[in-house]
Structure formats: structure tokens, C-alpha cells
Design a protein around this motif. Structure first.
Motif, short mmCIF file in Angstrom:
data_model
loop_
_atom_site.label_atom_id
_atom_site.label_comp_id
_atom_site.label_asym_id
_atom_site.label_seq_id
_atom_site.Cartn_x
_atom_site.Cartn_y
_atom_site.Cartn_z
N GLU A 89 -124.80 8.90 -3.61
CA GLU A 89 -125.55 10.16 -3.60
C GLU A 89 -126.54 10.21 -2.44
OE1 GLU A 89 -125.17 12.94 -5.46
OE2 GLU A 89 -123.39 11.92 -6.20
N LEU A 127 -124.50 10.94 0.77
CA LEU A 127 -124.03 12.33 0.82
C LEU A 127 -125.17 13.30 1.09
CD1 LEU A 127 -121.49 12.32 -2.14
CD2 LEU A 127 -120.97 12.47 0.30
N LYS A 174 -121.20 19.57 4.25
CA LYS A 174 -121.03 19.69 2.81
C LYS A 174 -120.39 18.41 2.29
CE LYS A 174 -120.54 24.61 3.05
NZ LYS A 174 -119.72 25.78 2.77
N ARG A 175 -120.53 18.18 1.00
CA ARG A 175 -119.99 16.95 0.40
C ARG A 175 -118.48 16.83 0.57
NH1 ARG A 175 -123.41 14.51 -3.78
NH2 ARG A 175 -125.47 15.39 -3.48
N THR A 176 -117.79 17.96 0.65
CA THR A 176 -116.34 17.93 0.82
C THR A 176 -115.93 17.50 2.22
OG1 THR A 176 -116.31 20.28 1.37
CG2 THR A 176 -115.94 19.68 -0.94
N GLN A 177 -116.86 17.52 3.17
CA GLN A 177 -116.57 17.13 4.54
C GLN A 177 -116.82 15.64 4.78
OE1 GLN A 177 -119.21 20.21 6.12
NE2 GLN A 177 -117.48 20.90 7.34
N PHE A 230 -116.48 11.35 8.32
CA PHE A 230 -116.84 12.74 8.14
C PHE A 230 -116.15 13.58 9.19
CE2 PHE A 230 -120.08 10.91 10.85
CZ PHE A 230 -120.31 11.88 11.82
N GLN A 231 -115.99 14.86 8.89
CA GLN A 231 -115.27 15.75 9.77
C GLN A 231 -116.19 16.33 10.84
OE1 GLN A 231 -111.98 16.36 9.78
NE2 GLN A 231 -111.81 14.85 8.16
N THR A 266 -116.05 11.74 3.43
CA THR A 266 -115.21 10.89 2.60
C THR A 266 -115.81 9.50 2.57
OG1 THR A 266 -113.26 12.13 3.29
CG2 THR A 266 -112.88 9.99 2.28
#
Length: 58
Positions: free
Chosen positions: A33, A36, A46-49, A10-11, A51
Motif C-alpha cells: 500500500e 502504490l 493509478k494503481r492499475t498502472q 509501472f507504465q 504492477t
């Protein structure tokens, strides 16, 4: 229910950080899920952050 190990990264402000979590779930998709949603709740990510690289059954 089975146990799954979900690993990925994660970022953060300092760059990407790796993680590995063990969760109880009925299948791989539910395990993804859970991880996340847990990162969103605990770290405000967020889910985009996040992987997800690998999901393995134990």
C-alpha cells in the motif's frame, strides 16, 4: 517495524519501466500500500498502472 523491498514495474509513455523500493512497514500488505500510494503521489499513476511483482523482507 520491518524493512521490505518491493519490486515491480509501472507504465510510462515509452513502455514499462522496472523499479525497486525499500519501505518500512509492519507487514507485506502495508508495504504494498505504501508503494502504490507513493507512486500515485509522486508520478500521478493509478494503481492499475503499477504492477507489484515481489515483496521481500530484509
Amino acid at each position: 517495524m520491518s524493512q521490505f523491498t518491493v519490486s515491480g514495474e509501472f507504465q510510462t509513455r515509452d513502455g514499462p519501466r522496472e523499479f525497486s523500493r525499500v519501505v518500512d512497514a509492519t507487514n507485506e500488505n502495508v508495504a504494498r500500500e505504501h508503494v502504490l500510494s507513493r507512486f500515485g503521489a509522486e508520478h500521478g499513476l493509478k494503481r492499475t498502472q503499477v504492477t507489484l511483482n515481489e515483496v521481500t523482507a530484509e
